[in-house]
Write a protein that holds these residues in place. Structure first.
Motif, short mmCIF file in Angstrom:
data_model
loop_
_atom_site.label_atom_id
_atom_site.label_comp_id
_atom_site.label_asym_id
_atom_site.label_seq_id
_atom_site.Cartn_x
_atom_site.Cartn_y
_atom_site.Cartn_z
N GLU A 80 0.83 -1.21 0.00
CA GLU A 80 0.00 0.00 0.00
C GLU A 80 0.87 1.26 0.00
O GLU A 80 0.60 2.21 -0.74
CB GLU A 80 -0.93 -0.01 1.21
CG GLU A 80 -1.90 1.15 1.23
CD GLU A 80 -2.87 1.08 2.40
OE1 GLU A 80 -3.80 1.90 2.42
OE2 GLU A 80 -2.68 0.22 3.28
N LEU A 83 2.36 1.64 -3.44
CA LEU A 83 1.36 2.10 -4.40
C LEU A 83 1.05 3.58 -4.20
O LEU A 83 0.84 4.32 -5.17
CB LEU A 83 0.08 1.27 -4.28
CG LEU A 83 0.16 -0.15 -4.84
CD1 LEU A 83 -1.13 -0.92 -4.54
CD2 LEU A 83 0.44 -0.14 -6.32
N ASP A 84 1.00 4.03 -2.94
CA ASP A 84 0.78 5.45 -2.68
C ASP A 84 1.89 6.29 -3.29
O ASP A 84 1.65 7.34 -3.89
CB ASP A 84 0.67 5.72 -1.17
CG ASP A 84 -0.63 5.22 -0.58
OD1 ASP A 84 -1.58 4.96 -1.35
OD2 ASP A 84 -0.69 5.08 0.66
N GLU A 87 1.49 6.29 -7.02
CA GLU A 87 0.37 7.15 -7.40
C GLU A 87 0.78 8.62 -7.32
O GLU A 87 0.46 9.40 -8.22
CB GLU A 87 -0.82 6.88 -6.47
CG GLU A 87 -2.06 7.66 -6.83
CD GLU A 87 -3.22 7.33 -5.92
OE1 GLU A 87 -4.36 7.59 -6.33
OE2 GLU A 87 -2.98 6.85 -4.80
N THR A 88 1.52 8.99 -6.29
CA THR A 88 2.00 10.36 -6.16
C THR A 88 2.89 10.72 -7.33
O THR A 88 2.75 11.80 -7.94
CB THR A 88 2.77 10.54 -4.83
OG1 THR A 88 1.90 10.22 -3.76
CG2 THR A 88 3.28 11.95 -4.68
N LEU A 90 2.90 9.35 -10.28
CA LEU A 90 2.12 9.40 -11.52
C LEU A 90 1.31 10.68 -11.63
O LEU A 90 1.09 11.18 -12.74
CB LEU A 90 1.21 8.18 -11.62
CG LEU A 90 1.90 6.87 -11.94
CD1 LEU A 90 0.90 5.72 -11.91
CD2 LEU A 90 2.59 6.93 -13.28
N THR A 91 0.85 11.22 -10.51
CA THR A 91 0.11 12.48 -10.58
C THR A 91 1.03 13.63 -10.97
O THR A 91 0.58 14.64 -11.50
CB THR A 91 -0.58 12.81 -9.25
OG1 THR A 91 0.39 12.90 -8.22
CG2 THR A 91 -1.64 11.79 -8.90
#
Length: 152
Positions: A80, A83-84, A87-88, A90-91
């Protein structure tokens, strides 16, 4: 008993039917004494089943399951966090692509959550003119530096 029918007059009497022996191959036969001894052994062993220490076995199984559950939960927490972080990152990709393609005098984009304060560079030209610690701290405020080191 069944009597053969009487013979017609003037003929010899009809002989009674004779049994015909059908040959039967001699197959192995059960040994009923050994069978009864075997069944007695099975009955004695079945009677001992309640003596099996099931509670100890169940406790060991439950302890193993709890340990495995803890390991899986720790692994999921690690996944997790990763993945966080992904995700950060990728943003930030669209912002980075935009900033890489703007000309030197166009305003750059900052990621969400970054408050643009006076003194922070607004264009690529201003970023190129930053030097030393001041420029580094504008791009990476101390709170973000500490957070990024703690996450790794």
């Amino acid at each position: 008993m069944n009597q053969p029918p009487p013979a017609p007059p003037g003929q010899p009497p009809i002989p009674p039917p004779q049994p015909v022996a059908i040959p039967v191959p001699m197959l192995p036969q059960p040994d009923f004494i050994r069978l009864s001894e075997g069944l007695l052994t099975v009955a004695r062993e079945i009677a001992l089943i309640p003596n099996v220490p099931v509670q100890g076995i169940l406790n060991a199984i439950m302890a193993s399951l709890h340990r495995i559950e803890g390991e899986v939960a720790a692994g999921l927490r690690t996944v997790e966090r990763r993945l966080d972080r992904i995700e950060t990152q990728l943003t930030l990709v669209p912002i980075r692509i935009y900033n890489a393609n703007v000309n030197s005098s166009t305003n750059i984009m900052y990621p969400p959550g970054i408050n643009v304060v006076p003194g922070m560079p607004l264009t690529r030209m201003e970023i190129h003119t930053l030097t030393g610690t001041a420029g580094f701290l504008y791009l990476y405020p101390p709170a973000q530096l500490i957070d990024s080191f703690l996450q790794e």
